[in-house]
Every structure is written in structure tokens, then in C-alpha cells.
Design an enzyme around this catalytic site. Structure first.
Site, PDB file in Angstrom:
ATOM      1  N   LEU A   1      10.573 -20.753  -4.689  1.00 57.80           N
ATOM      2  CA  LEU A   1       9.539 -19.883  -4.116  1.00 57.80           C
ATOM      3  C   LEU A   1       8.243 -19.956  -4.928  1.00 57.80           C
ATOM      4  CD1 LEU A   1       8.830 -17.312  -2.257  1.00 57.80           C
ATOM      5  CD2 LEU A   1       9.651 -15.957  -4.192  1.00 57.80           C
TER       6      LEU A   1
ATOM      7  N   HIS B   1       2.425   3.777  -8.999  1.00 56.27           N
ATOM      8  CA  HIS B   1       2.217   2.361  -9.344  1.00 56.27           C
ATOM      9  C   HIS B   1       3.414   1.812 -10.134  1.00 56.27           C
ATOM     10  CE1 HIS B   1      -1.643   2.575  -7.582  1.00 56.27           C
ATOM     11  NE2 HIS B   1      -2.224   3.260  -8.546  1.00 56.27           N
TER      12      HIS B   1
ATOM     13  N   ARG C   1       0.136   7.776  -2.484  1.00 55.01           N
ATOM     14  CA  ARG C   1       0.718   8.797  -1.610  1.00 55.01           C
ATOM     15  C   ARG C   1       2.164   9.090  -1.980  1.00 55.01           C
ATOM     16  NH1 ARG C   1      -1.455   5.968   3.661  1.00 55.01           N
ATOM     17  NH2 ARG C   1      -2.064   4.461   2.051  1.00 55.01           N
TER      18      ARG C   1
ATOM     19  N   ASP D   1       0.825  -1.210   0.000  1.00 54.49           N
ATOM     20  CA  ASP D   1       0.000   0.000   0.000  1.00 54.49           C
ATOM     21  C   ASP D   1       0.863   1.265   0.000  1.00 54.49           C
ATOM     22  OD1 ASP D   1      -2.381   1.375  -0.004  1.00 54.49           O
ATOM     23  OD2 ASP D   1      -2.652   1.291   2.173  1.00 54.49           O
TER      24      ASP D   1
END
Ligand code: IPE
Ligand code: IPE
Ligand code: MG
Length: 260
Positions: free
Chosen positions: A151, A57, A44, A40
Site C-alpha cells: 500500500l 485529534h 465535534r 473530519d
């Protein structure tokens, strides 16, 4: 070499430790199997620089790449990244479409590195309503990496925790309707088995960047006993050292699962 604070004790790492020291420190202890991250703060990050949100982004994609590498270096078995929620469709159309094309491009360009690192990509979320290009991109990379044994990267995309539970309830209701299962027989295990990635263990650690103290519809069932770690750092600024620091902190905790 005697570096202040680099004792073998697990737990919160001193602020002055660098990435390599943090990595050595967390590797000396048991590494969590599954880390989930609510990425998140992209908007901002951009707004603070006077840039459009989409610039955040773009930087957020770079941070995701760094963290996938760090998770691999650390030897995590599962990394779940919350990339786009079922509620994120409510954002302005141009932000959503830019996010979609960023994701589509990122997924394609990551394939060679995912293969080189033996990383398997899986989608967490349903593909209904996802633009065809993005859907095909994810399906292609998931298919190409399906036999990789390192992974496992779970991309929570078009993901909603409530949606996931609704889908599981529907699947169980169909089994009851078909006479395979009695309502009283339904157990936690049946619900868990009907979720999107039933074979994946619950996250040990959930990280949220940008300081928000909320879950935002992420992995509602799976986080019953997950440890939380929230940092004010905005996602585009989150780096490998931050991940290692979160893990170091996790390693110093006592998980009780309701016991003593
Ligand atoms: C996270 O950053 C990325 C997505 C939800 C896709 P945000 O876009 O939510 O950034 P903030 O929270 O507005 O800063
Ligand atoms: C959660 O962040 C979703 C992702 C990171 C993909 P949001 O920015 O959508 O969450 P809220 O709106 O602050 O709760
Ligand atoms: Mg946000």
C-alpha cells in the site's frame, strides 16, 4: 452458512453485517485502486463528550491507524488521508501546535508497522511553513519506506488543492518561459504531470466523515470523476467496517465518465 443479504451481488451491504462478513463481501469484487478520505469531525467528537478538541485529534490518530491497517488488509494500492489543510493554520495556536506534535509522534511510532506491512509513506503537500520536527519526521519515514511495494499511504499534510494547482501552473509557466513548451501545447496530461503525486491514479472513491457535503480544498483536479461517499459518523468513530461498507457501496455503482 446462509446469512441474510450476503449474496454475491456488489453494492450497498445490509446494516447487520459485521466486519469480517463485509470484508469477505468486498473482496469478492473488484476493490478500488485508490481511496481518499477527508478525516473530519475530531473536534465535534470531543465537544460532545465535554472534552477539549485536542482529545478528538488524539482519538483521530487511532482511527487513522485502524484505517491504514484495514486498507492494507483490503489490498488497496493507494490510500490518501487528508490530515491538515492549508486553511487549518487559521485555527487557534494551541490546537495547531498540539496537532503538529501529535502528528510528529504518530509518524515516528508508525515506522515499524509500516515496514512490517510493506507500506510506503509519501507526503502530499509542500513542506514550506511546516515545523522542522514534523517535516523531518515525514521525510525520514518517507525515505525509510521508499522501497516498500505494498500500500502507498499519501499523507495530505499542509495540503491545499488550489495550492497544488498554483504550483503546477508555476512549473508549466517556467517550462514555457524556457522555451520547452508552447502555451497551446499544454494539455490535461501536462497539468496532471505537474501535480504533487503525478504517478498516482485519481481516487476512485472519496469518503468524508461527519456529514459535511463539501470538498474543503481537497484534490480539486483529481476528483473530476471520483465517486463520493459521506457518512455522519465522526472520524474517531470510523472503523474498518465503515471503510468496507463504503467500498461495498462503491462496488455497486456504475461509473460513466460522461458516457452512456
Ligand atoms: C478533522 O477534524 C481534523 C482536522 C481538520 C485536522 P476537525 O478538527 O475538523 O473536527 P470538526 O470538524 O471541528 O468536528
Ligand atoms: C477538512 O476539514 C480538512 C481535513 C480533514 C484535514 P475541515 O474541518 O478543515 O473543513 P471545513 O472547515 O469544515 O470545510
Ligand atoms: Mg472539520
Amino acid at each position: 452458512m446462509a446469512v441474510k443479504g450476503t449474496s454475491a451481488r456488489a453494492g450497498a451491504a445490509p446494516a447487520e453485517l459485521g466486519e469480517a462478513e463485509l470484508l469477505a463481501r468486498v473482496r469478492a469484487h473488484r476493490v478500488p485502486e485508490h481511496v481518499a478520505i477527508i478525516m473530519d469531525g475530531n473536534g465535534r467528537w470531543a465537544t460532545r463528550r465535554g472534552l477539549p478538541r485536542v482529545a478528538g485529534h488524539r482519538e483521530g490518530v487511532k482511527a487513522a491507524r485502524t484505517i491504514i491497517r484495514a486498507a492494507d488488509t483490503l489490498g488497496l494500492r493507494f490510500l490518501t488521508l487528508y490530515a491538515f489543510s492549508t486553511e487549518n493554520w487559521s485555527r487557534p495556536e494551541d490546537e495547531v501546535s498540539t496537532l503538529m506534535s501529535l502528528l510528529e509522534r504518530a509518524i515516528h511510532s508508525e515506522l515499524p508497522e509500516l515496514m512490517a506491512r510493506n507500506v510506503r509513506l509519501r507526503l502530499l503537500g509542500h513542506t514550506r511553513g511546516v515545523p522542522a520536527g514534523v517535516r523531518r519526521g515525514i521525510e525520514h519515514v518517507a525515505h525509510e519506506t521508499r522501497n516498500n511495494t505494498g500500500l502507498t499511504l499519501l499523507m495530505a499534510f499542509n495540503y491545499g488543492g488550489r495550492d497544488e494547482i498554483v504550483d503546477a501552473v508555476r512549473a508549466l509557466a517556467r517550462r514555457v518561459q524556457a522555451g520547452e513548451l508552447g502555451p497551446e501545447e499544454i494539455s490535461e496530461a501536462h497539468v496532471a504531470q505537474a501535480l504533487y503525486a503525478a504517478d498516482v491514479p485519481d481516487p476512485d472513491l472519496l469518503i468524508r466523515t461527519s456529514g459535511e457535503m463539501r470538498v474543503s480544498n481537497f484534490l480539486l483536479w483529481q476528483i473530476a470523476y471520483t465517486e463520493f461517499w459521506v457518512t455522519p459518523t465522526l472520524w474517531p468513530d470510523f472503523g474498518a467496517a465503515d471503510l468496507y461498507r463504503a467500498v461495498a457501496d462503491f462496488q455497486g455503482r456504475t461509473r460513466r465518465f460522461g458516457g452512456v
